[in-house]
Structure formats: C-alpha cells, structure tokens
Write an enzyme that holds these catalytic residues in place. Structure first.
Site, mmCIF file in Angstrom:
data_model
loop_
_atom_site.group_PDB
_atom_site.id
_atom_site.type_symbol
_atom_site.label_atom_id
_atom_site.label_comp_id
_atom_site.label_asym_id
_atom_site.label_seq_id
_atom_site.Cartn_x
_atom_site.Cartn_y
_atom_site.Cartn_z
ATOM 1 N N TYR A 96 0.906 -1.265 0.088
ATOM 2 C CA TYR A 96 -0.021 0.077 0.053
ATOM 3 C C TYR A 96 0.922 1.283 0.146
ATOM 4 O O TYR A 96 1.818 1.430 0.771
ATOM 5 C CB TYR A 96 -0.922 -0.049 1.163
ATOM 6 C CG TYR A 96 -1.628 1.229 1.251
ATOM 7 C CD1 TYR A 96 -2.735 1.486 0.566
ATOM 8 C CD2 TYR A 96 -1.427 2.190 2.308
ATOM 9 C CE1 TYR A 96 -3.554 2.617 0.346
ATOM 10 C CE2 TYR A 96 -2.312 3.409 2.247
ATOM 11 C CZ TYR A 96 -3.252 3.525 1.700
ATOM 12 O OH TYR A 96 -4.159 4.598 1.635
ATOM 13 N N ASP A 138 9.612 2.534 -0.703
ATOM 14 C CA ASP A 138 8.458 3.368 0.083
ATOM 15 C C ASP A 138 8.618 2.939 1.728
ATOM 16 O O ASP A 138 8.373 1.976 2.067
ATOM 17 C CB ASP A 138 7.090 2.791 -0.179
ATOM 18 C CG ASP A 138 6.038 3.715 0.429
ATOM 19 O OD1 ASP A 138 6.262 4.431 1.658
ATOM 20 O OD2 ASP A 138 4.822 3.508 0.336
ATOM 21 N N LYS A 180 5.196 9.314 8.789
ATOM 22 C CA LYS A 180 4.970 8.500 10.074
ATOM 23 C C LYS A 180 5.945 9.419 11.066
ATOM 24 O O LYS A 180 5.804 10.560 11.599
ATOM 25 C CB LYS A 180 4.806 7.107 10.164
ATOM 26 C CG LYS A 180 3.561 6.677 9.271
ATOM 27 C CD LYS A 180 3.414 5.394 9.285
ATOM 28 C CE LYS A 180 2.433 4.815 8.393
ATOM 29 N NZ LYS A 180 1.122 5.124 8.847
#
Length: 426
Positions: free
Chosen positions: A144, A239, A267
C-alpha cells in the site's frame, strides 16, 4: 467494560462523516463491531471516552515510536506554536529537518517535505516519470502506497498484468500504466523487465510490507529490484513511510544494506504530526520545480509545528539509539504470542522485524499477498476483541502491523501475553 460513550459518539459521527470516520482503517471493518473513541494517550497507553485504559500497539499506525506525549516533542511543538502556526514562507526548521533526514538516511542527498505519505509517493512517482521520460511503473500486490489513483489497482488473472482499478472513481486510463506483480517473486519481476524494461519509470515497493501484515522480503528479491532497475535505467523507489526510522534509524535500507534511488518517508519523520518527505539522489531531485520542471507544491508543506515535532523526534532517536531495546521487547512479545497460539492449538505464524510485527492466524510462512490472504480473519477478529476486553489495543485488521514504543515495559509485554493466552483459551 463499558463502551457506552464510544457507541454514542460513533453513532453521531455516522450522521456527519462517511462511515463515521475520516479514514477507513479506523472503522473496524476487519474485525466487526464499532470503533473505540479515544480521549487521550500517554506513554504506551490509550484512554477511551468511557475511561478504559489500553496498552497501545498501534502508536497512531506507527509514528509514536517515542510513546504518546513525549516531553521533549511536546515542548518543541509548544515553542513552535508560540512563534506562529504557518507562514507560507521558508523557515530555518525546514533546513534542520532536511539536514537530519539527509544525515540519517543513507541514500538521500536532497529532500522535499510534503504533508502525507500519499503525497510523498504520488510526487515521487511523478518525479520518476519526469526524470526517465517513461510512463509505466511496477508495484506489488499487497503493498500500500497511499490513495494515489494510479496505485489503487488489483492484479488481473495473469501473474504479471497491467492493473485494473479496484476503487470506484479511479479510471482505467489512470491505472493503465501500472503493472502489478507478486511480492518476493524474482522470476516474475525479471520477466516483467524483459517485456517492459525500456518503458519502466520505476519500481515502487515496501521494503518490509506492513499493509498485508508484516511480510519480510528475501535478499534475492531486494537484490533483483536493485539490479534490474540499474540495468534498465528505471528508478528504484523504496516506500519507507512505515519502516523509515522504525526498523533501524536509517530505515530498512540501512538494515538490509540496499541503496534506492528515491525514498518516501512519513509517520515517524513528523513525530505524530502531519508531515512526510521524499528524497534521494540529487540529480533526480533537481528535476523538481523550481530547480527543474516536475511540478509539486503544497501550501502547508514543511509547516513549523510538524517540522518542530520531526526535529525533536529524529534527534532523540539519534541520541538514544532505542533500537536494541525495542527489538528485545518485540522479540519477547512475539515469542509469547506464538507460544500462546501453539498452546491453544491455533495455526499461526509470526513475522517480525525490529519493533513491527504480525501474528498471522494461518499456516506460514507468509511471503506475499496470496499467502497472507489465507489467514483466518474470523479468528483474528475474535482474538482482537478478546484483547480489547482485557485492556490491550491491537491492529483492527489481520492485515496491519503492530508497533512498539520505547515506553512499553516488560510488564506491559507480559500483561499482553497473559491477555492473549486468555483470549485464545491457551
């Protein structure tokens, strides 16, 4: 355990927001029932509006590696607030955070700050296309990368196929240049490069998958991505929104000794506030406007509050090196959970890298989306609610990783294992 206020607030939210939430991950769709409404957090604990306390293994889906409400991070945010919340102009803190990222992440020579992981991956893919002059990209099933149109795709019937949209509102044309492959499959990846190599702008991938549960790459798979991208002139786009500063200070690329061309981060880089980044080789980043012609902009990019929180968080991680302790606690937790499942006679497998991990309910090993999808999601849902009733907050889906923070204690871990044994009937 009363959850009346959570029920009341959530049902009001249903009238105000689609599904009562502002992100579908919060809707408890993977476990059923209604989400808890959280009032506050401190250290390793969440407190809901009904006064219940939970040992938290979500950490806001990863950012809270220092625990909730770290004193130094809060002080940095408060100091920034006193100076103003947004200027729409350069600040010195942007330089400071960029310098920290470049110093910490092995492959990053220049960086651009943005507002979310989705924005980072969207921008990095556009940059890869602008840099190479090519259209097609490769992604992997079960990885994702945010709600970017071109990445909301599912694989077709063949092992290697152009993607088809799996969300209404995403056009076939948007995804026509996205090739979806199975994770950890070197043979299929090699074949895709043989067929499309001169058309491929980049390969985007999670170096440790966290969105089909924790799935670890094989060394051969990582090496193949690097070698094939180099051979065919494609950009290797790692990623690290989830793994960056989490599995090691320099992320998965430091842990595995792999050097990507571009990296996305999020994050932890913002210490819990909305900020993300993409960075990498200077010759590629210099194609971004205004240095180059690849357009990307953002009114709140690099805003003072988020950069302050990010600087404080990364500085603490640099100074304290909490990773050995996090690894020790995570190993203790997952060993205990695995033993509880074994004693209960429950088919399971454990996947863990540092302080991110998953207990899969099904025969292992889990190496890709097809093997992850065989997990017993009903049993996981029962396990989840069994833990909630015992004051432990796990991911509300079998296919999400759990995270530890430096504020978790051995007593928290042991209490979690005891709760898991009761929930499983071990």
């Amino acid at each position: 355990m009363s959850r009346f206020r959570s029920h009341e607030i959530f049902h009001r939210a249903l009238e105000l927001m689609p599904g009562g939430v502002n992100s579908p991950a919060r809707a408890f769709g993977g476990v059923g029932g209604e989400p808890l409404v959280i009032e506050r957090a401190e250290g390793a604990y969440l407190y809901d509006v009904d006064g219940n306390r939970y040992i938290d293994y979500i950490g806001s889906w990863g950012p809270m590696i220092l625990g909730h409400g770290n004193d130094k991070v809060r002080a940095a945010i408060h100091a920034a607030v006193d100076q103003g919340t947004s200027f729409g102009a350069p600040t010195e803190r942007e330089n400071h955070l960029a310098e920290l990222i470049i110093d910490i992440v092995p492959s990053v020579e220049k960086v651009r700050l943005v507002n979310s992981g989705t924005e980072a991956t969207m921008s990095a893919i556009r940059l890869a296309r602008g840099y190479t002059g090519r259209d097609k990209i490769i992604k992997f099933a079960g990885n994702y990368h945010g709600h970017v149109d071109s990445l909301l795709v599912a694989a077709g019937s063949a092992a290697a196929t152009l993607g088809v949209p799996n969300s209404p509102g995403v056009t076939a044309g948007t995804t026509a240049d996205t090739i979806v492959l199975p994770y950890n499959d070197v043979e299929t990846l090699t074949a895709a490069f043989e067929q499309h190599g001169d058309q491929l702008a980049c390969v985007i991938f999670e170096p440790i998958v966290g969105n089909m549960g924790t799935v670890v790459p094989t060394p051969d798979f990582l090496a193949a991505i690097r070698d094939l991208c180099t051979k065919h002139g494609a950009v290797m786009l790692m990623d690290e929104v989830m793994t960056g500063f989490r599995v090691a200070l320099g992320g998965a690329q430091e842990l595995f000794g792999v050097t990507p061309d571009l990296t996305t981060m999020g994050k932890i880089v913002g210490g819990g506030l909305p900020i993300a980044a993409y960075g990498g080789r200077a010759d590629i980043l210099n194609h971004v406007l205004p240095a180059g012609k690849v357009f990307q902009a953002g009114t709140l990019s690099g805003n003072p509050l988020a950069t302050a929180a990010g600087i404080a968080t990364l500085s603490i991680l640099q100074e304290t090196n909490p990773y050995p302790q996090l690894d020790k606690l995570s190993e203790r937790l997952m060993t205990g959970l695995g033993q509880a499942a074994t004693d209960a006679g429950v088919a399971h497998s454990v996947a863990r890298v540092g302080s991110m991990a998953t207990l899969f309910f099904g025969e292992g090993p889990v190496v890709d989306w097809d093997t992850a999808a065989k997990s017993d999601t009903k049993r996981y849902a029962d396990f989840f609610w069994g833990l909630i009733d015992r004051g432990v907050y796990f991911p509300c889906s079998q296919f999400e990783a759990l995270f530890l923070s430096v504020t978790h204690t051995e007593a928290d871990i042991d209490a979690t294992i005891a709760a898991a044994r009761e929930a499983l009937g071990a």
